[in-house]
Scaffold this active site. Structure first.
Site, short mmCIF file in Angstrom:
data_model
loop_
_atom_site.label_atom_id
_atom_site.label_comp_id
_atom_site.label_asym_id
_atom_site.label_seq_id
_atom_site.Cartn_x
_atom_site.Cartn_y
_atom_site.Cartn_z
N ARG A 163 94.41 69.92 16.46
CA ARG A 163 95.16 68.98 17.30
C ARG A 163 94.80 69.20 18.77
O ARG A 163 95.54 69.85 19.51
CB ARG A 163 96.65 69.16 17.07
CG ARG A 163 97.56 68.26 17.86
CD ARG A 163 97.32 66.80 17.62
NE ARG A 163 97.68 66.46 16.25
CZ ARG A 163 97.34 65.30 15.69
NH1 ARG A 163 96.64 64.40 16.37
NH2 ARG A 163 97.69 65.06 14.45
N GLN B 183 92.44 60.17 7.01
CA GLN B 183 92.36 59.42 8.28
C GLN B 183 91.31 60.08 9.16
O GLN B 183 91.21 61.30 9.24
CB GLN B 183 93.74 59.45 8.97
CG GLN B 183 93.71 59.33 10.48
CD GLN B 183 94.63 58.28 11.05
OE1 GLN B 183 94.76 57.17 10.52
NE2 GLN B 183 95.22 58.66 12.16
N ARG C 55 85.71 66.10 10.94
CA ARG C 55 86.56 66.99 11.73
C ARG C 55 87.24 68.06 10.87
O ARG C 55 87.90 68.96 11.42
CB ARG C 55 87.60 66.18 12.50
CG ARG C 55 88.60 65.42 11.67
CD ARG C 55 89.61 64.70 12.53
NE ARG C 55 90.62 64.02 11.72
CZ ARG C 55 91.78 63.58 12.21
NH1 ARG C 55 92.08 63.75 13.49
NH2 ARG C 55 92.63 62.97 11.41
N HIS D 2 86.98 62.07 19.70
CA HIS D 2 88.42 61.91 19.93
C HIS D 2 88.87 62.88 21.02
O HIS D 2 89.64 63.81 20.80
CB HIS D 2 89.15 62.20 18.62
CG HIS D 2 90.55 61.64 18.55
ND1 HIS D 2 91.52 62.01 19.44
CD2 HIS D 2 91.10 60.73 17.73
CE1 HIS D 2 92.63 61.37 19.12
NE2 HIS D 2 92.41 60.58 18.11
N ASP E 299 98.22 52.93 22.10
CA ASP E 299 97.22 53.17 21.06
C ASP E 299 96.37 51.91 20.97
O ASP E 299 96.71 50.97 20.26
CB ASP E 299 97.92 53.47 19.72
CG ASP E 299 96.95 54.03 18.70
OD1 ASP E 299 97.41 54.45 17.63
OD2 ASP E 299 95.74 54.04 19.00
N GLU F 67 88.67 57.91 24.28
CA GLU F 67 87.77 58.28 23.18
C GLU F 67 86.61 57.29 23.08
O GLU F 67 86.81 56.12 22.77
CB GLU F 67 88.57 58.29 21.88
CG GLU F 67 89.89 59.06 21.95
CD GLU F 67 90.91 58.63 20.91
OE1 GLU F 67 92.12 58.80 21.15
OE2 GLU F 67 90.49 58.10 19.85
O1 TA6 Z 1 92.57 57.60 18.26
C1 TA6 Z 1 93.89 57.21 18.30
C2 TA6 Z 1 94.45 57.42 16.90
O2 TA6 Z 1 93.72 56.72 15.98
C3 TA6 Z 1 95.94 57.07 16.86
O3 TA6 Z 1 96.15 55.94 16.07
C4 TA6 Z 1 96.60 58.32 16.33
O4 TA6 Z 1 96.76 58.25 14.96
C5 TA6 Z 1 95.62 59.38 16.72
O5 TA6 Z 1 94.37 58.80 16.55
C6 TA6 Z 1 95.76 60.72 16.04
O6 TA6 Z 1 95.34 60.65 14.74
P1 TA6 Z 1 95.48 61.95 13.82
O7 TA6 Z 1 94.89 61.56 12.49
O8 TA6 Z 1 94.67 63.02 14.48
O9 TA6 Z 1 96.91 62.32 13.75
#
Ligand code: TA6
Length: 342
Positions: free
Chosen positions: A118, A136, A141, A213, A258, A317
């Protein structure tokens, strides 16, 4: 040694022999005891670290923590200018310029070699956002990368290192394609350069999205301004993904934000980053820019993020996310980003 003690001499020898054997014995035990003591002492003061020898020019060190979950590679340019990369995700977890940290990493970040870190600069590949066949933001990563080329000092005095991720059983379980993802970092005096290349060695065309990111550390996100979005359309994920156009010269953040800004220019300036300075972001072949801050409510929903931390980061990003990269067999996708402290 012959001394006039008659058999004493002998015995001294003997005794001295005996004595020397006993003292040798004690000495040996003393030695063992000391070694154990040192071991115990060192294992407590610096747990879990074994430092491999750095390069003579000091440009690098590879630090292996006991748990294989965490290995970090340090690029050291001297003058308290360093870049630290965690092999878990090849995530840049620290970039210090003259001892000033430029990146945000949550105090709640988890370094278990499983979850994404994080903070810092996680690499999003092959899927930005939610993914039907995997986690996601993809698997890059959360994979362990290889240190392809240890940090090396260049004739310019800068320090370069290279990391690589190849397809493996884990990646193919979600995305059944061969690929080679290479990440070359160059640490300069006030700049950090990122060079990305994705090679398709397979027989099928690849389709993927890619993003860096980046979590910038800021004293107060409400005072930050981001240039370069004027006139761009953006997908607003805080408003059901509705498409809008940006009319402001500078983007500011005073709420949950966002947004995926599409076809953005090659450069953004972020003001009021660390110690009130400006950060220049230059990007090539990364056509989109995502701007994110979870603010109060969303921050509460993120387990590895401190509720009170949202004012101290802004994610800007650079990526290729609003449409996929199409990569035919035998071809390479190349992109780069330069971050510069101004
Ligand atoms: O890059 C922005 C984003 O896609 C947001 O929608 C939010 O979800 C963030 O990334 C963090 O994502 P994560 O999967 O690291 O919690």
């Amino acid at each position: 040694m012959r001394e006039k003690f008659g058999n004493v001499v002998v015995s001294r020898w003997r005794r001295s022999g005996m004595a020397s054997r006993t003292s040798l014995f004690c000495l040996a035990w003393l030695g063992v005891g000391t070694a154990v003591l040192v071991l115990l002492l060192t294992s407590h003061t610096q747990p879990q670290v074994r430092r491999e020898k750095g390069r003579a020019d000091g440009s690098s060190s590879v630090v292996e923590m006991a748990a294989p979950a965490t290995s970090v590679v340090v690029l050291d340019r001297g003058n308290n200018t360093t870049c630290t990369v965690n092999l878990h995700g090849a995530t840049v977890v620290s970039w210090r310029v003259n001892n000033q940290e430029q990146l945000f990493v949550s105090k709640q970040a988890i370094f278990d070699g499983k979850r994404a870190i994080r903070g810092g600069i996680p690499i999003v590949f092959p899927q930005f956002g939610p993914w039907s066949t995997g986690p996601q933001h993809g698997f890059a990563r959360i994979c362990r990368w290889e240190l392809k080329k240890p940090p090396e000092r260049l004739p310019t005095g800068d320090v370069e290192a290279m990391f690589q991720l190849l397809d493996n059983e884990f990646t193919r379980s979600m995305w059944n394609y061969p690929f080679s993802l290479t990440y070359r970092l160059i640490l300069r005096e006030k700049e950090l350069h990122f060079n990305i290349s994705v090679y398709n060695p397979g027989a099928e065309t690849l389709s993927f999205t890619f993003l860096l990111h980046t979590y910038f550390k800021v004293p107060d996100v409400r005072r930050c301004q981001i240039t370069g979005m004027r006139g761009c359309t953006y997908i607003d994920k805080t408003r059901e993904g509705t498409l809008y156009q940006e009319h402001r010269d500078v983007v500011t953040i005073n709420e949950w934000t966002d947004r995926i800004y599409q076809n953005t220019p090659l450069e953004h300036i972020i003001t009021n980053v660390v110690s009130g300075r400006k950060m220049r972001m230059q990007k090539y072949n990364l056509v989109d820019t995502v701007v994110w801050n979870p603010w109060i409510e969303k921050a509460k929903e993120i387990p590895d993020f401190g509720e009170e931390e949202f004012p101290n980061l802004v994610c800007v990003e650079a990526g290729h996310v609003s449409s996929p990269v199409i990569l035919p067999p035998g071809t390479v996708f190349e992109a780069s980003q330069i971050l510069q402290v101004m």
